[in-house]
Design a protein around this motif. Structure first.
Motif: not given
Length: 280
Positions: A99, A102-103, A106, A170, A208, A210-212, A214-215
């Motif tokens: 986390l 990732f932040v 981002y 991504c 993993h 899933i957050p891609d 948003f990226l």
């Protein structure tokens, strides 16, 4: 590992062997350019006319006797650029929870993306330079699709696009080439997994993705907006990536996990070792 000559042969086969051709190069700055410059220099030495398009503020892209340099103004300074790149590089070596990383990723990617989008916007608004590109009758575009400005120009000029890259966040390059990327053995970014995973590790690898989503949305969608306005038609990021004729992939599978390849994807990881003699 000395992949520079095969790369040149590949590009020359695309550009034509009978006579010297004209190549438009739209690079990405930093280490991306250091590898691409190997190919650009050799193409120029073989008699091809090479025009490199770059912003006035760069870290690594400098004029050379081997190519023509066309520059355009941007709304930031070299100090601003170095500051953001150094901050991003420092993050890459930091440890911590997923986390936390990732932040930070981002925030870092968002700042770097802002530079790329701003630079691209100023290029596309430069009517005099765009007119020069249209009148120059290039034969192909060589570009790093981690910044999509070269892809936008290739579409505008209706030219074959050669993509020279290490990878795109991504997994966009996988999607654009319709290349399989099964989570069973292709590790995702930030997972620190290998291509040999237990069942629970495969589940973690799958999550993993899933957050891609948003990226990718904030990192690449601004290019879609720029392209749609510039080309005066609805254009998606995948439209820009799918137009590539050849993908020159700077990967060396001696050092990386295995992955499937499509016929128009050529691994050229050895280009980075072109002038280094390796021990036995």
């Amino acid at each position: 590992l000395s992949a520079s000559p095969p790369v040149v042969v590949l590009l020359l086969s695309l550009l034509g062997l009978a006579a010297a051709e004209k190549l438009l190069v739209v690079p990405a700055d930093g280490s991306h350019w250091l590898s691409m410059q190997e190919v650009v220099d050799i193409l120029a030495q073989r008699g091809h006319e090479v025009v490199v398009l770059a912003p006035e503020v760069t870290m690594r892209i400098k004029p050379s006797k081997n190519f023509v340099m066309k520059m355009y103004s941007v709304p930031y300074t070299e100090e601003d650029l170095k500051k953001e790149f150094q901050a991003f590089f420092h993050f890459s070596f930091e440890e911590g929870s997923f986390l936390k990383r990732f932040v930070k990723a981002y925030q870092g990617i968002k700042r770097i993306t802002n530079f790329g989008v701003s630079s691209c916007g100023h290029l596309l608004q430069n009517k005099e330079l765009i007119r020069y590109l249209e009148d120059s009758k290039f034969d192909a575009v060589l570009t790093d699709p981690v910044l999509l400005c070269g892809a936008i120009l290739a579409k505008r000029l209706s030219l074959p696009a050669v993509y020279f890259l290490r990878g795109i966040p991504c997994g966009l390059d996988f999607d654009a080439t319709q290349c399989p990327r099964p989570p069973s053995y292709v590790p995702r970014g930030f997972t620190q997994l290998t291509d040999r995973m237990s069942f629970l590790q495969r589940v973690k690898n799958l999550l993993h993705d899933i957050p891609d989503i948003f990226l990718c949305d904030f990192a690449f969608q601004p290019y879609s907006k720029l392209a749609s306005e510039f080309l005066q038609q609805e254009v998606t990021v995948q439209d820009l990536l799918r137009q590539a004729s050849i993908w020159l992939l700077r990967s060396e599978f001696v050092l990386e996990y295995p992955r499937p390849l499509m016929p128009n994807i050529i691994p050229i990881g050895g280009v980075n070792c072109a002038h280094k003699e390796l021990a036995q």
